[in-house]
Write a protein that holds these residues in place. Structure first.
Motif, PDB file in Angstrom:
ATOM      1  N   PRO A 201       0.846  -1.206   0.000  1.00 17.87           N
ATOM      2  CA  PRO A 201       0.000   0.000   0.000  1.00 17.87           C
ATOM      3  C   PRO A 201       0.881   1.256   0.000  1.00 17.87           C
ATOM      4  O   PRO A 201       1.892   1.308   0.712  1.00 17.87           O
ATOM      5  CB  PRO A 201      -0.800  -0.120   1.299  1.00 17.87           C
ATOM      6  N   LEU A 202       0.503   2.242  -0.805  1.00 26.15           N
ATOM      7  CA  LEU A 202       1.323   3.442  -0.956  1.00 26.15           C
ATOM      8  C   LEU A 202       1.534   4.146   0.381  1.00 26.15           C
ATOM      9  O   LEU A 202       0.576   4.435   1.104  1.00 26.15           O
ATOM     10  CB  LEU A 202       0.662   4.402  -1.950  1.00 26.15           C
ATOM     11  N   PHE A 203       2.802   4.400   0.698  1.00 27.33           N
ATOM     12  CA  PHE A 203       3.235   5.097   1.906  1.00 27.33           C
ATOM     13  C   PHE A 203       2.829   4.373   3.189  1.00 27.33           C
ATOM     14  O   PHE A 203       2.697   4.985   4.254  1.00 27.33           O
ATOM     15  CB  PHE A 203       2.742   6.548   1.934  1.00 27.33           C
ATOM     16  N   SER A 204       2.607   3.069   3.100  1.00 33.29           N
ATOM     17  CA  SER A 204       2.330   2.282   4.300  1.00 33.29           C
ATOM     18  C   SER A 204       3.585   2.199   5.158  1.00 33.29           C
ATOM     19  O   SER A 204       4.700   2.402   4.681  1.00 33.29           O
ATOM     20  CB  SER A 204       1.872   0.873   3.906  1.00 33.29           C
ATOM     21  N   GLY A 205       3.380   1.920   6.446  1.00 33.40           N
ATOM     22  CA  GLY A 205       4.509   1.837   7.376  1.00 33.40           C
ATOM     23  C   GLY A 205       5.109   3.189   7.708  1.00 33.40           C
ATOM     24  O   GLY A 205       6.278   3.277   8.117  1.00 33.40           O
ATOM     25  N   MET A 206       4.315   4.256   7.568  1.00 34.06           N
ATOM     26  CA  MET A 206       4.853   5.612   7.729  1.00 34.06           C
ATOM     27  C   MET A 206       5.358   5.891   9.139  1.00 34.06           C
ATOM     28  O   MET A 206       6.324   6.631   9.336  1.00 34.06           O
ATOM     29  CB  MET A 206       3.805   6.652   7.326  1.00 34.06           C
ATOM     30  N   GLY A 207       4.701   5.305  10.144  1.00 39.73           N
ATOM     31  CA  GLY A 207       5.104   5.568  11.527  1.00 39.73           C
ATOM     32  C   GLY A 207       6.566   5.236  11.778  1.00 39.73           C
ATOM     33  O   GLY A 207       7.314   6.043  12.349  1.00 39.73           O
ATOM     34  N   ARG A 209       8.841   4.862   9.490  1.00 42.46           N
ATOM     35  CA  ARG A 209       9.669   5.699   8.615  1.00 42.46           C
ATOM     36  C   ARG A 209       9.912   7.076   9.250  1.00 42.46           C
ATOM     37  O   ARG A 209      10.993   7.657   9.080  1.00 42.46           O
ATOM     38  CB  ARG A 209       9.006   5.862   7.244  1.00 42.46           C
ATOM     39  N   ILE A 210       8.917   7.592   9.949  1.00 40.53           N
ATOM     40  CA  ILE A 210       9.098   8.877  10.625  1.00 40.53           C
ATOM     41  C   ILE A 210      10.163   8.757  11.714  1.00 40.53           C
ATOM     42  O   ILE A 210      10.964   9.668  11.922  1.00 40.53           O
ATOM     43  CB  ILE A 210       7.756   9.384  11.198  1.00 40.53           C
ATOM     44  N   VAL A 211      10.201   7.620  12.396  1.00 40.26           N
ATOM     45  CA  VAL A 211      11.257   7.378  13.387  1.00 40.26           C
ATOM     46  C   VAL A 211      12.629   7.428  12.702  1.00 40.26           C
ATOM     47  O   VAL A 211      13.579   8.045  13.209  1.00 40.26           O
ATOM     48  CB  VAL A 211      11.052   6.015  14.078  1.00 40.26           C
ATOM     49  N   GLY A 212      12.727   6.776  11.546  1.00 46.05           N
ATOM     50  CA  GLY A 212      13.980   6.803  10.787  1.00 46.05           C
ATOM     51  C   GLY A 212      14.339   8.205  10.346  1.00 46.05           C
ATOM     52  O   GLY A 212      15.508   8.607  10.411  1.00 46.05           O
ATOM     53  N   TYR A 213      13.348   8.961   9.899  1.00 44.36           N
ATOM     54  CA  TYR A 213      13.573  10.345   9.466  1.00 44.36           C
ATOM     55  C   TYR A 213      14.104  11.195  10.614  1.00 44.36           C
ATOM     56  O   TYR A 213      15.125  11.898  10.467  1.00 44.36           O
ATOM     57  CB  TYR A 213      12.263  10.934   8.938  1.00 44.36           C
ATOM     58  N   VAL A 214      13.446  11.141  11.764  1.00 40.71           N
ATOM     59  CA  VAL A 214      13.867  11.944  12.924  1.00 40.71           C
ATOM     60  C   VAL A 214      15.283  11.559  13.344  1.00 40.71           C
ATOM     61  O   VAL A 214      16.115  12.416  13.669  1.00 40.71           O
ATOM     62  CB  VAL A 214      12.882  11.762  14.098  1.00 40.71           C
ATOM     63  N   THR A 215      15.583  10.267  13.315  1.00 44.74           N
ATOM     64  CA  THR A 215      16.918   9.795  13.701  1.00 44.74           C
ATOM     65  C   THR A 215      17.990  10.357  12.767  1.00 44.74           C
ATOM     66  O   THR A 215      19.031  10.867  13.227  1.00 44.74           O
ATOM     67  CB  THR A 215      16.971   8.257  13.674  1.00 44.74           C
ATOM     68  N   MET A 216      17.764  10.271  11.460  1.00 39.62           N
ATOM     69  CA  MET A 216      18.736  10.765  10.481  1.00 39.62           C
ATOM     70  C   MET A 216      18.939  12.280  10.599  1.00 39.62           C
ATOM     71  O   MET A 216      20.066  12.781  10.541  1.00 39.62           O
ATOM     72  CB  MET A 216      18.291  10.398   9.065  1.00 39.62           C
ATOM     73  N   VAL A 217      17.849  13.015  10.747  1.00 33.67           N
ATOM     74  CA  VAL A 217      17.945  14.477  10.858  1.00 33.67           C
ATOM     75  C   VAL A 217      18.672  14.871  12.141  1.00 33.67           C
ATOM     76  O   VAL A 217      19.473  15.815  12.148  1.00 33.67           O
ATOM     77  CB  VAL A 217      16.540  15.118  10.801  1.00 33.67           C
ATOM     78  N   THR A 218      18.416  14.148  13.221  1.00 35.12           N
ATOM     79  CA  THR A 218      19.099  14.442  14.488  1.00 35.12           C
ATOM     80  C   THR A 218      20.605  14.242  14.355  1.00 35.12           C
ATOM     81  O   THR A 218      21.403  15.064  14.835  1.00 35.12           O
ATOM     82  CB  THR A 218      18.545  13.546  15.609  1.00 35.12           C
ATOM     83  N   LEU A 219      21.021  13.161  13.701  1.00 32.03           N
ATOM     84  CA  LEU A 219      22.454  12.898  13.503  1.00 32.03           C
ATOM     85  C   LEU A 219      23.121  14.043  12.748  1.00 32.03           C
ATOM     86  O   LEU A 219      24.200  14.515  13.127  1.00 32.03           O
ATOM     87  CB  LEU A 219      22.654  11.589  12.733  1.00 32.03           C
TER      88      LEU A 219
END
Length: 474
Positions: A201-207, A209-219
């Motif tokens: 499903p399109l953009f499924s698993g977003m929750g 992915r947001i954790v991954g996004y926040v982690t990368m941006v924090t680094l």
């Protein structure tokens, strides 16, 4: 006397350890790939049209074919062929660089950034997380990559004016957008394409992915914030110190140019151009040709508003082209790697052999193995959607066989595709960004490598966790 000898031996050691020029590195890689076409058996997959209408690899169609080794003439032609294939990117770099050279000649950027610098005195580092987050959202939401290029000259000038260096300036843009691209939660060009091919499903698993996004941006934010603080305290710690103090576009805060009406008009033209760029990319799918045309228009309007005259416009445009020639043409050298692998028909063989190797591993190891495979593949296929088209049709059914969810396979692709985009010299827009910032790849690579390694390790952990929690829906 002993001090003189020590200094002499140190200088000799530095010369021996000198990193080769990026052209030398790329030509060496091209030569190695050409040699491999004599060793690695040639093979190919057939292409097919997916349910969504995309042209992708048929994972069951691999077959070995007669070897097509790349000879001396084809090796020598690889760079010219690479130049032809990436001509739009190369001329885009020239156009953006030339346009900003015209804008800089009006004095508007110097006057505008001077105003910002004066207001930020005493709280300079607070601007870093703001800029990183803005660009990371661009990378996470609409795959901002080539679109970062127009911002780089401005941010480099701003960073130096605030007491940092050019690495901090370009880092806020490239590393910021790169963190968003790698940790994207709804990038249609990577996550969207890969999930479509994997029939998720399109953009499924977003929750997650947001954790991954926040982690990368924090680094990225912590890395840049700490580095900028050290350089602010001691500018000579920067490997770009000598280059930065001799730049033509460095601001002298004791003799700032006045922000006159004509310069305000130029700045309004720049801001209007960037707004049009964002609008056009989101609503009309503008890409390199349209954006290049937009910046040519910006240069013309800025020259008129800044009263440069017709000759002033042409001369500064040409100077901008000349300053970027070396950096722009490196894109063609990088593309030569893919030209040789494709002409020698060994790229598909590498894909096939890698997928067979993953079949032999335990499922937890296979999940991380898929991630490592995508990381390596991105060095030769730096296009996000292109990498999805050749790898996901193979990895999606493979994940079913080894007990890894398809969502985890897509996550492995996403991280593997995104992290090295601001490190590998085969990434066209990244090398274009370095050219605009006038930063040698060797200096950038040494500076950014600790962050890249940390991102690789963190992403690997996130992929392992995704497998452990059966990240889905399937």
């Amino acid at each position: 006397m002993s001090n003189i000898k020590e200094k002499s031996s140190t200088d000799t050691l530095k010369k021996r350890l000198k990193v080769p020029h990026v052209y030398v590195i790329l030509l060496t890689v091209v030569a190695i790939c050409a040699i491999l076409t004599y060793i690695v058996p040639a093979g190919q997959y057939e292409m097919m049209e997916s349910a969504s209408g995309r042209t992708v690899v048929n994972p069951d169609s691999f077959q070995y074919i007669e070897n097509t080794p790349v000879g001396l003439m084809d090796f020598l032609k690889a760079v010219p062929d690479g130049m032809v294939e990436t001509a739009s990117i190369i001329f885009f770099i020239f156009m953006v660089g030339g346009a900003f050279a015209v804008v800089e000649a009006t004095g508007a950027i110097e006057a505008g950034i001077g105003k910002i610098t004066m207001k930020m005195r005493g709280k300079e580092r607070t601007i870093i997380p703001i800029i990183v987050i803005v660009f990371s959202l661009g990378g996470a939401v609409f795959g901002m990559a080539e679109e970062t290029l127009p911002f780089i000259p401005i941010m480099v000038t701003l960073a130096i004016a605030l007491g940092f260096d050019s690495l901090t300036g370009i880092g806020m843009v490239l590393a910021g957008a790169g963190a968003g691209f790698a940790g994207a939660f709804m990038n249609p060009f990577t996550v969207g394409v890969a999930q479509g091919i994997a029939e998720l499903p399109l953009f499924s698993g977003m929750g997650y992915r947001i954790v991954g996004y926040v982690t990368m941006v924090t680094l990225v934010t912590v890395f840049l914030y700490r580095y900028a603080g050290r350089v602010k305290a001691n500018p000579q710690l920067s490997s770009m110190y000598e280059v930065d103090i001799n730049r033509d576009d460095v601001l002298d805060l004791d003799s700032l140019k006045e922000l006159t009406t004509s310069r305000k008009l130029v700045l309004m033209t720049v801001v209007g151009t960037i707004c049009l760029l964002i609008f056009g990319v989101i609503n009309y799918g503008w890409y390199i040709q349209e954006i290049a045309a937009l910046f040519m228009g910006m240069a013309i309007v800025a020259a008129l508003a800044g009263r440069l005259g017709f000759n002033g416009f042409a001369e500064n445009l040409l100077n901008g082209f000349a300053n970027l020639a070396g950096g722009a043409l490196v894109v063609g050298f990088a593309r030569a790697i893919l030209v040789v692998l494709t002409k020698g028909h060994i790229l598909d063989t590498i894909l096939y052999s890698s997928s067979n190797l993953l079949l032999q591993l335990p499922s937890a190891v296979s999940a991380v193995g898929m991630y490592v495979f995508q990381c390596l593949l991105n060095f030769i296929v730096p296009s996000g959607s292109g990498q999805a088209a050749v790898s996901i049709p193979i990895l999606a059914p493979l994940s079913d066989l080894v007990g890894v969810t398809r969502q985890t396979a897509v996550l492995a692709y996403q991280f593997g595709d995104g992290i090295s985009n601001i490190f590998t010299p085969t990434s066209g827009y990244f090398m274009a960004g370095l050219a605009l910032a006038k930063i040698p790849w060797q200096k950038w690579a040494r500076w950014i490598l600790p962050l890249i390694l940390l991102q690789y390790l963190t992403a690997g952990i996130l992929v392992f966790i995704a497998h452990s929690i059966n990240y889905g829906p399937f």
